[in-house]
Design a protein around this motif. Sequence first.
Motif, PDB file in Angstrom:
ATOM      1  N   PHE A  15       0.866  -1.176   0.000  1.00  0.00           N
ATOM      2  CA  PHE A  15       0.000   0.000   0.000  1.00  0.00           C
ATOM      3  C   PHE A  15       0.904   1.228   0.000  1.00  0.00           C
ATOM      4  CE2 PHE A  15      -2.127  -3.461   2.214  1.00  0.00           C
ATOM      5  CZ  PHE A  15      -3.331  -3.536   1.543  1.00  0.00           C
ATOM      6  N   CYS A  16       0.582   2.220  -0.815  1.00  0.00           N
ATOM      7  CA  CYS A  16       1.503   3.342  -0.922  1.00  0.00           C
ATOM      8  C   CYS A  16       0.796   4.627  -1.317  1.00  0.00           C
ATOM      9  CB  CYS A  16       2.593   3.030  -1.948  1.00  0.00           C
ATOM     10  SG  CYS A  16       2.063   3.141  -3.675  1.00  0.00           S
TER      11      CYS A  16
ATOM     12  N   ALA B  21      -2.106  -1.320   5.626  1.00  0.00           N
ATOM     13  CA  ALA B  21      -1.045  -2.279   5.906  1.00  0.00           C
ATOM     14  C   ALA B  21      -1.241  -2.903   7.280  1.00  0.00           C
ATOM     15  CB  ALA B  21       0.316  -1.594   5.816  1.00  0.00           C
TER      16      ALA B  21
ATOM     17  N   CYS C  90       3.911  -0.908   3.675  1.00  0.00           N
ATOM     18  CA  CYS C  90       3.485   0.425   3.263  1.00  0.00           C
ATOM     19  C   CYS C  90       4.697   1.227   2.806  1.00  0.00           C
ATOM     20  CB  CYS C  90       2.801   1.124   4.440  1.00  0.00           C
ATOM     21  SG  CYS C  90       2.221   2.799   4.093  1.00  0.00           S
TER      22      CYS C  90
ATOM     23  N   GLU D  38      -1.320   9.083   3.360  1.00  0.00           N
ATOM     24  CA  GLU D  38      -0.369   8.136   3.926  1.00  0.00           C
ATOM     25  C   GLU D  38      -0.886   7.467   5.197  1.00  0.00           C
ATOM     26  OE1 GLU D  38       1.907  11.084   1.433  1.00  0.00           O
ATOM     27  OE2 GLU D  38       0.389  11.259   3.016  1.00  0.00           O
TER      28      GLU D  38
ATOM     29  N   ALA E 285      -2.916   4.632   3.998  1.00  0.00           N
ATOM     30  CA  ALA E 285      -2.077   3.549   3.469  1.00  0.00           C
ATOM     31  C   ALA E 285      -1.494   2.727   4.619  1.00  0.00           C
ATOM     32  CB  ALA E 285      -0.964   4.134   2.610  1.00  0.00           C
ATOM     33  N   ALA E 286      -1.022   3.392   5.666  1.00  0.00           N
ATOM     34  CA  ALA E 286      -0.449   2.680   6.809  1.00  0.00           C
ATOM     35  C   ALA E 286      -1.510   1.853   7.528  1.00  0.00           C
ATOM     36  CB  ALA E 286       0.195   3.676   7.772  1.00  0.00           C
TER      37      ALA E 286
ATOM     38  N   LEU F   6       6.909  -0.109   7.502  1.00  0.00           N
ATOM     39  CA  LEU F   6       6.750   1.158   6.796  1.00  0.00           C
ATOM     40  C   LEU F   6       8.085   1.557   6.183  1.00  0.00           C
ATOM     41  CD1 LEU F   6       5.108   3.788   6.159  1.00  0.00           C
ATOM     42  CD2 LEU F   6       6.038   4.704   8.307  1.00  0.00           C
TER      43      LEU F   6
END
Length: 549
Positions: free
Chosen positions: A21-22, A55, A68, A48, A51-52, A95
């Motif tokens: 995921f990014c 993850a 991520c 972001e 995204a985190a 991350l």
Amino acid sequence: MKTGGQLIVEALEANGVDRVFCVPGKSYLAVLDALHDSEIRTIVCRQEGGAAMMADCQGRLTGKPGICFVTRGPGATNASAGVHIAMQDSIPMILFIGQIASHAKYREAFQEVNYQAFFGDIAKWVVEIEDAARIPELVTRAFAVATSGRPGPVVISLPEDMLVSEVEAPAALAFTPVETRPGEPELDELERLLAGAQRPFVILGGTRWNAEAVARMQQIAEAWALPVGVSFRRQMLFDHLHDNYAGDVGIGLNPKLAARIKQADLVLLVGGRFGEMPSSDYTLLKSPYPDQKLVHVHADANELGRVYRPTLAINASPAAFAEAFSRRKGPAAPGWAGETKQAHADYLAWSTPPKTGPGAVQMGPIMEYLESVLPQDAVICNGAGNFATWMHRFHRFRRYDTQAAPTSGSMGYGMPAGVGAKSVFPDREVIVWAGDGDFLMHGQEFATAVQYDLPVIVVILNNGIYGTIRMHQEREYPGRVSGTDLKNPDFAALARAYGGHGETVEKTADFAPAFERARKSGKPAIVEIRLDPEAITPARTLSDIREGR
């Protein structure tokens, strides 16, 4: 010779990563370029933090680190919300942060952040890779750190020049999982303590579980006739309709359950830390010396005795403990069997929704409807707020890997978690349970669900306020409303604007057909419930709280 970007992707592949995921950034373009030629699926997100959290959700549901990628500076600090959730929830996650070039360090360069300092207290390990040749070593180590002992998030910063440099490096190998198992003397002592108990109680929590471990704990409960509770937002660890289930030990728990734990003479705590929320501010089990005899099972030796001094400490993962203790035979007729039966009856009464409430929409009948139509393997994702009480209290979880919710109480988690869950389990129904304030913290990830054709169903309980804070405000400062009102968009129209399906529910009878239309749409969907703000909890109204009733 390979670039650092290529070595990063090869290390991910070697460790079994199937998706990342990014949010893209110039600082790690070399990794994005290497992902172009990889079978790893790249899911592009809108912020972001979302995204985190996606993850985190993958790590939460699978036990394997969610991955991520974010860019430096604001990208990394945005992602910190997801790192904090993973740390407090003991979730394996890695991350990766694109970092400024090495020559610019210590000059307060554009978007420069010292990540070891910034993430030092909210991540399990933080490292910056300065030599591309060490990528296979350090990335594989990150997987080991994220999953061993008490799992948690690892942060890896990637200087931009390191990612484009070409080096010779050994091929990455997969990490070696580390298991901690109970010894026979500890199991013997646990048997002795159970034999001498009159009112034992089991609490399941934490991570390092799997479906087999959950099934074995059920066998243990049956063999020993033990009442079993689950820690805050760990409800998927025991079948709620099993005769031994006593309820969830979280915020606003059943008073009868709280009394049962306080009156227990032996508590078996498996996997969890039993922090501030599930312990009711450290009152169910007093810190540091509980009134009850305590057997604490945890995979990380550092957690044993950290908050509570146990009678017996067992350094083992929940899965290894369940496997070992399930081979022990329980007593023929334990004296507490009747209490176990009563504990389950108390839970069933507590988890029966109310029939009425303030306003035109009654949440009790809606919860009964959902219980009648949701499959047992549906995944429930939510963030934080009073709205979550309806799902936590009245939904009866039946199996493992069906719940994704932050024990840290982080708002905005549900929508990105729903995207993460649906990407991991595309054939299962995924429900995002959200409040209006909660949803809009990461509601833009609805666009991610649309982009990748992930038909999650988002149920938004819209009462036009930050409900939990208003509840506390009315209790502490009655009638002095400040900073808790919200003016919201038309959420159904918002869903359609994103390319999804939208429904609005203004009467109880509207919900079932609206939910079925959302299901049949085949699109990501929002079902907005216009809820009276007086319906602040299942048992009390805002007026009750304001007037001290």
